[in-house]
Design a protein around this motif. Structure first.
Motif, short mmCIF file in Angstrom:
data_model
loop_
_atom_site.label_atom_id
_atom_site.label_comp_id
_atom_site.label_asym_id
_atom_site.label_seq_id
_atom_site.Cartn_x
_atom_site.Cartn_y
_atom_site.Cartn_z
N THR A 206 0.84 -1.19 0.00
CA THR A 206 0.00 0.00 0.00
C THR A 206 0.88 1.24 0.00
O THR A 206 1.85 1.31 0.75
N GLY A 208 0.62 5.07 0.91
CA GLY A 208 -0.22 6.07 1.56
C GLY A 208 0.09 7.45 1.01
O GLY A 208 1.24 7.77 0.72
N GLN A 220 -4.06 11.25 6.07
CA GLN A 220 -4.03 10.41 4.88
C GLN A 220 -5.18 10.80 3.97
O GLN A 220 -6.34 10.70 4.34
N SER A 223 -4.99 6.44 -0.94
CA SER A 223 -4.00 5.37 -1.00
C SER A 223 -4.10 4.61 -2.31
O SER A 223 -5.14 4.64 -2.98
#
Ligand code: ZN
Length: 467
Positions: A206, A208, A220, A223
């Motif tokens: 992943t 971010g 955040q 993503s």
């Protein structure tokens, strides 16, 4: 009004309310009403996202909100990751359902059973779709408009590819799309590969997308995930290659949410209210007539002419001809963050000019009335550039290199050495209360040693307190 630097949390709530972005008095906690100006901003952002994804051969789709429990539970990590925060539909009318239904927290498990029907041969690939829908997650932490809500306005793209490399190319395309979207909203961000224990449930890795807020915490905003075949195997998404072999597809997703609105409030707003980036401002220029008794007619006519010209040129302009004092009009549009205010009074008419005021720097000046369209257009470009530059500088100033565990600043994003092992990672997080955001997606030159075990490392890690 609370001050941004002193009391970010109250300042934020105050702006959301005074600028008319959202009403949190709806009787379900964390499910807020999008009020007209907030919704206009979101629609501008959605519109630009659509433009970008349409232009890169993604097709827009719209999937059902409800997902059968058996479909939802197919990928074990995924179900485990969402177990505690999904809403369930258990009844239809008075009857209990044979199978419970999940209200989507994200759409992998809604889409992938269908993908397994849609993808047959290599000619069906790549499959690239996206949707802009509401998702639902039962947040237990304190809710905050746009930043932590239980009904989330959400963008998600999902792609299927023949190989892992082609899926990786898609992630590169996503990163370029992200760069253009962030530039439009003048938002700086970091791209960090999340730790193994913090990646999306079910993902191979992943990335971010974080920005930093005035209280020193990171937010955040979205993503990007590489799934490899982690979902296509349990969901049976296979294609036949040229030699007749059946192979699972490699998948990616890219998600962003209404947090983009939260980010732009926090990054650009000031003690007078919102400051809207011109690229997505619902109103880019507001025209205010400065009426005096003898010039009323000419001033009104000139304002109408300017409005017509600006709108005709595709600039989002508005004429504020309410029967109110100019001062109170200024106040209203400053709170809403309109990038450019134009004023026309008797003296401007005499001089053949239009007066302007820049919301971002509070600078004033004049534009020749004849060149109003190119003049305003140039001003909007200059404002975008200067907002981006300022935000970049602030973000950079919030990142601090740390080479020992002594005197760690609490309000910074830390850049430091980490050997990458889970033990050191957990020890760092538990001891100092920071969350490791990850390691740079784009390699950064670095020489240092692990802040916990002292092992030499050649790439940095980032950590911060998060929103
Ligand atoms: Zn270590």
């Amino acid at each position: 009004m609370p001050m941004k630097e002193d009391d970010f949390a109250d300042w934020y709530l105050d702006i959301v309310e005074k600028a008319g972005l959202s009403d949190k008095r709806y009787p379900i906690k964390g499910m807020n009403v999008w009020t007209p100006y907030g919704w206009k901003i979101m629609r501008q952002i959605d519109g630009y996202i659509r433009e970008e994804f349409d232009a890169t051969d993604h097709d827009e789709v719209c999937f059902p909100l409800l997902i059968p429990e058996t479909q939802f539970a197919k990928e074990k990590e995924h179900i485990k990751g969402f177990d505690e925060e999904v809403y369930w539909v258990t009844h239809a009318g008075k009857n209990e359902l044979d199978e419970r239904l999940v209200v989507r927290p994200t759409s992998e498990t809604a889409m992938y059973p269908m993908f397994s029907l849609w993808v047959r041969s290599h000619q069906d690939l790549p499959l690239k779709v996206y949707q802009i829908v509401n998702t639902f997650r039962y947040e237990t932490k304190q809710t905050r408009p746009f930043i932590r809500v239980r009904e989330i306005h959400f963008f998600e793209s999902h792609t299927c590819h023949e190989t892992c490399e082609k899926a990786q190319d898609q992630i590169e395309e996503d990163i370029q799309i992200l760069a253009r979207i962030a530039k439009k909203i003048c938002l700086p961000y970091t791209l960090l590969i999340r730790t193994e224990w913090d990646k999306f449930p079910g993902a191979h890795y992943t990335v971010g997308i974080d920005t930093s807020m005035p209280n020193g915490r990171t937010l955040q905003m979205g993503s990007i995930h590489h799934y490899r075949t982690n979902f296509s195997v349990p969901y049976d998404i296979e294609y036949e290659n040229e030699t007749g072999e059946h192979l699972p597809v490699h998948q990616t997703t890219f998600g962003m949410s209404e947090r983009l609105v939260g980010a732009l409030i926090g990054v650009h707003g000031d003690d007078k209210g919102l400051v809207m980036p011109p690229g997505i401002a619902p109103i880019q220029a507001v025209i205010i007539p400065i009426i005096s008794k003898k010039s009323a007619e000419e001033v009104s006519a000139e304002c109408a002419r300017i409005l017509r010209l600006l709108k005709g040129a595709g600039i989002r302009a508005k004429l504020d001809d309410r029967d109110a004092r100019p001062g109170s009009k200024y106040y209203d549009w400053e709170i809403k963050g309109v990038p450019v205010r134009l004023e026309v009074g008797a003296r401007d008419l005499e001089n053949g000019v239009v007066s302007f005021y820049r919301r971002d720097t509070e600078e004033k000046g004049t534009i020749s009335a004849e060149d109003i369209v190119p003049g305003v257009r140039m001003l909007l470009d200059v404002i975008s550039e200067s907002m981006m530059a300022k935000a970049n500088e602030v973000q950079k100033s919030r990142i601090q290199d740390i080479d020992s565990a002594e005197n760690i600043p609490q309000d910074k994003i830390l850049r430091f050495g980490w050997c990458g092992c889970e033990d050191c990672g957990h020890k760092f997080e538990d001891t100092y209360g920071f969350k490791i955001l990850g390691t740079p997606y784009h390699p950064e030159p670095y020489q240092g040693s692990c802040i916990i075990c002292g092992k030499p490392v050649d790439k940095p890690a980032y950590a911060a307190h998060t929103m």
